[in-house]
Design a protein around this motif. Structure first.
Motif, PDB file in Angstrom:
ATOM      1  N   VAL A 111      40.767  45.341  47.091  1.00 18.98           N
ATOM      2  CA  VAL A 111      41.077  45.242  45.362  1.00 18.98           C
ATOM      3  C   VAL A 111      41.077  43.812  45.326  1.00 18.98           C
ATOM      4  O   VAL A 111      40.497  43.214  44.191  1.00 18.98           O
ATOM      5  CB  VAL A 111      42.539  45.934  45.042  1.00 18.98           C
ATOM      6  N   THR A 112      42.010  42.682  46.082  1.00 23.49           N
ATOM      7  CA  THR A 112      41.866  41.385  45.760  1.00 23.49           C
ATOM      8  C   THR A 112      40.487  40.729  45.875  1.00 23.49           C
ATOM      9  O   THR A 112      40.091  40.040  44.962  1.00 23.49           O
ATOM     10  CB  THR A 112      42.691  40.763  46.996  1.00 23.49           C
ATOM     11  N   THR A 113      39.596  41.224  46.686  1.00 26.91           N
ATOM     12  CA  THR A 113      38.204  40.998  46.717  1.00 26.91           C
ATOM     13  C   THR A 113      37.481  41.257  45.484  1.00 26.91           C
ATOM     14  O   THR A 113      36.643  40.543  44.953  1.00 26.91           O
ATOM     15  CB  THR A 113      37.459  41.408  47.917  1.00 26.91           C
ATOM     16  N   ILE A 114      37.633  42.394  45.029  1.00 24.98           N
ATOM     17  CA  ILE A 114      37.050  42.816  43.832  1.00 24.98           C
ATOM     18  C   ILE A 114      37.473  42.088  42.659  1.00 24.98           C
ATOM     19  O   ILE A 114      36.712  41.645  41.796  1.00 24.98           O
ATOM     20  CB  ILE A 114      37.433  44.261  43.718  1.00 24.98           C
ATOM     21  N   LEU A 115      38.679  41.753  42.580  1.00 26.29           N
ATOM     22  CA  LEU A 115      39.109  40.899  41.501  1.00 26.29           C
ATOM     23  C   LEU A 115      38.561  39.396  41.310  1.00 26.29           C
ATOM     24  O   LEU A 115      38.153  38.932  40.450  1.00 26.29           O
ATOM     25  CB  LEU A 115      40.714  40.922  41.648  1.00 26.29           C
ATOM     26  N   LYS A 116      38.555  38.973  42.555  1.00 20.65           N
ATOM     27  CA  LYS A 116      37.940  37.762  42.611  1.00 20.65           C
ATOM     28  C   LYS A 116      36.277  37.762  42.478  1.00 20.65           C
ATOM     29  O   LYS A 116      35.955  36.975  41.605  1.00 20.65           O
ATOM     30  CB  LYS A 116      38.217  37.200  44.237  1.00 20.65           C
ATOM     31  N   ALA A 117      35.928  38.609  42.801  1.00 19.88           N
ATOM     32  CA  ALA A 117      34.139  38.935  42.370  1.00 19.88           C
ATOM     33  C   ALA A 117      34.170  38.788  40.986  1.00 19.88           C
ATOM     34  O   ALA A 117      33.156  38.265  40.274  1.00 19.88           O
ATOM     35  CB  ALA A 117      33.676  39.816  43.304  1.00 19.88           C
ATOM     36  N   VAL A 118      34.941  39.778  40.256  1.00 23.05           N
ATOM     37  CA  VAL A 118      34.773  40.014  38.889  1.00 23.05           C
ATOM     38  C   VAL A 118      34.963  38.440  38.220  1.00 23.05           C
ATOM     39  O   VAL A 118      34.303  38.163  37.219  1.00 23.05           O
ATOM     40  CB  VAL A 118      35.961  40.826  38.359  1.00 23.05           C
ATOM     41  N   LEU A 119      36.249  37.822  38.684  1.00 19.27           N
ATOM     42  CA  LEU A 119      36.263  36.707  37.870  1.00 19.27           C
ATOM     43  C   LEU A 119      35.316  35.413  37.983  1.00 19.27           C
ATOM     44  O   LEU A 119      34.832  35.084  37.031  1.00 19.27           O
ATOM     45  CB  LEU A 119      37.818  36.140  38.367  1.00 19.27           C
ATOM     46  N   ILE A 120      34.737  35.415  39.167  1.00 22.07           N
ATOM     47  CA  ILE A 120      33.864  34.311  39.390  1.00 22.07           C
ATOM     48  C   ILE A 120      32.395  34.719  38.702  1.00 22.07           C
ATOM     49  O   ILE A 120      31.994  34.068  37.964  1.00 22.07           O
ATOM     50  CB  ILE A 120      33.756  34.312  41.050  1.00 22.07           C
ATOM     51  N   CYS A 121      32.267  36.140  39.000  1.00 16.96           N
ATOM     52  CA  CYS A 121      30.726  36.381  38.283  1.00 16.96           C
ATOM     53  C   CYS A 121      30.985  36.262  36.815  1.00 16.96           C
ATOM     54  O   CYS A 121      29.929  35.916  36.077  1.00 16.96           O
ATOM     55  CB  CYS A 121      30.484  37.810  38.789  1.00 16.96           C
ATOM     56  N   GLU A 122      31.621  36.836  36.279  1.00 16.27           N
ATOM     57  CA  GLU A 122      31.909  37.202  34.640  1.00 16.27           C
ATOM     58  C   GLU A 122      32.100  35.678  34.190  1.00 16.27           C
ATOM     59  O   GLU A 122      31.688  35.232  33.083  1.00 16.27           O
ATOM     60  CB  GLU A 122      33.101  38.016  34.257  1.00 16.27           C
ATOM     61  N   VAL A 123      33.093  34.739  34.719  1.00 18.67           N
ATOM     62  CA  VAL A 123      32.994  33.445  34.077  1.00 18.67           C
ATOM     63  C   VAL A 123      31.767  32.639  34.326  1.00 18.67           C
ATOM     64  O   VAL A 123      31.348  31.959  33.360  1.00 18.67           O
ATOM     65  CB  VAL A 123      34.273  32.624  34.989  1.00 18.67           C
TER      66      VAL A 123
END
Length: 433
Positions: A117-129
């Motif tokens: 889940v932590t990896t998912i949240l990091k991927a979301v933040l990096i990709c969307e920003v």
């Protein structure tokens, strides 16, 4: 409460709250009905992208923020929350969670799931920003600073979550040959739709040989489907004046073909008029929308891995093979049965949806079939038929969108629940085919 009921209740609650927020006077410039609000909230939560009104002109900034918030929670938040809740309850997590998170990656403990889940949240933040910043280079010069930044952020969230919502009335047709739009947005929805299990394997630093069987099948299927869909669209629409034929240069036609080839399976954005495509292309799009993207992702459909395993099982049958295998690993009979069950139920849901829609909208069979496939695959492409739906048709599409998003997890729960037979019966033969 069983996990499927928990998931359905969570999604239904979020849809209800989203519809209530969209009905607030602060959310829209012109009044919208409860039917409009419920349809739009369901489309956002299920990351589908079908709309019954123009988002950009009807909703205020607050209303657009509500839609973006629903997209974010529907695409990622509830999925992540579902994994945590089901793991905490000690219950099977369904086809996507049980099979790919626990068996392929051996994430059997709560600690491992938290890391995922932590990896998912990091991927979301990096990709969307990153997506918002890059898209602002195109939107800010045309729309101004504030409108351009918000438009870039909205499309970045919508693209990564494979939602297909756009604030432009004609989608991205005005940016059909823009290099940034044709690079950033496809990159976002491909990354979001390929699945976090695949991203975990690819970004973990392991050699390709050490990747899980799921990752290898998913990458193989994607590598085949993208060139196929792009090439087929180009071949079918090359001289169509309503789509590719309006562009004089070959590179421009290839760019538009590229975007439509990758967006059809789940994203729902369009850079050409979908209502103008040939019937043959419509059937191609329906098949791609039903296949969808990857498990444990923001994509819909029966999933690429399901489609690939179904093909492998068919080939194995004609070769009279008693064991199904790929990349030096065998695929168990229980996996094949899950594929059969998921495919059969998907076909039944789509057939029933098309039948119910034709009862109330006779004379639009191709448009109806396209609309139902788009709703079930949570894609969002439309031939312009969404705005013509009556109240019954809207209700049918809402249910199909809901089943297309919640259905795979619900089905996976029942498929993952094993019962040992107390009595064994003698085998017999049934004539098939």
């Amino acid at each position: 409460m069983p996990p499927p009921l928990i998931l359905a209740a969570l999604y239904a609650t979020l849809i209800s709250l989203g519809a209530l927020a969209l009905k607030l006077p602060i959310s829209h410039h012109v009044p919208i009905s409860w039917s409009d609000a419920i349809f739009t909230a369901t489309s956002a939560v299920t990351v589908t992208g079908l709309v019954v009104f123009d988002i950009g002109t009807t909703l205020t900034w607050f209303g657009e923020f509500v839609v973006a918030f629903l997209i974010q929670l529907g695409g990622l938040g509830l999925m992540t929350f579902a994994v945590l809740v089901l793991a905490a309850l000690g219950m099977p997590m369904g086809l996507t969670g049980q099979v790919y998170l626990r068996e392929d990656l051996n994430h059997n403990s709560m600690d491992q799931l938290m890391k995922l889940v932590t990896t998912i949240l990091k991927a979301v933040l990096i990709c969307e920003v990153a997506g918002a910043l890059l898209l602002s280079l195109t939107f800010v010069p045309r729309l101004g600073l504030l409108d351009g930044l918000w438009t870039a952020a909205f499309h970045s969230v919508s693209a990564f979550n494979n939602a297909g919502f756009s604030t432009f009335p004609d989608g991205l047709i005005g940016y059909a040959i823009d290099p940034l739009v044709n690079t950033v947005i496809p990159a976002l929805f491909i990354i979001g739709g390929i699945g976090y299990v695949v991203l975990h394997d690819v970004l973990s630093g392991k050699s390709p040989r050490a990747w899980s069987l799921h990752t290898k099948i998913m990458l193989l299927g994607t590598a085949i489907l993208i060139p196929w869909s792009m090439g087929a669209f180009a071949a079918l629409e090359w001289n169509n004046p309503g789509t590719l034929g309006q562009y004089d240069s070959i590179p421009a036609r290839l760019v538009v073909s590229w975007f439509q080839g990758v967006t059809t399976r789940t994203a729902g954005f369009n850079t050409t008029d979908i209502a103008a495509i040939h019937d043959s292309t419509t059937l191609l799009f329906i098949s791609l929308m039903l296949i969808g993207g990857g498990p444990a992702s923001t994509a819909g459909g029966i999933k690429v891995t399901t489609f690939v395993v179904m093909i492998l099982a068919t080939v194995a049958f004609f070769r009279r093979q008693t064991q199904l295998h790929a990349f030096g690993r065998s695929i168990g009979l229980d996996q094949v049965l899950k594929v059969m069950a998921l495919t059969a139920i998907s076909v039944i849901v789509v057939f029933c949806g098309v039948f119910l829609m034709t009862v109330s909208h006779d004379g639009h069979f191709v448009d109806i079939a396209f609309e139902v496939a788009s709703a079930f695959g949570t894609v969002g492409l439309s031939r312009g038929f969404t705005g013509e739906l009556n109240e019954f048709g809207r209700a049918v599409i809402v249910v199909i969108m809901f089943l297309g998003r919640v259905g795979p997890l619900t089905l996976g729960f029942f498929l993952a629940t094993r019962t040992l037979p107390r009595v064994r019966y003698p085998e017999s033969q049934v004539h098939l085919g």
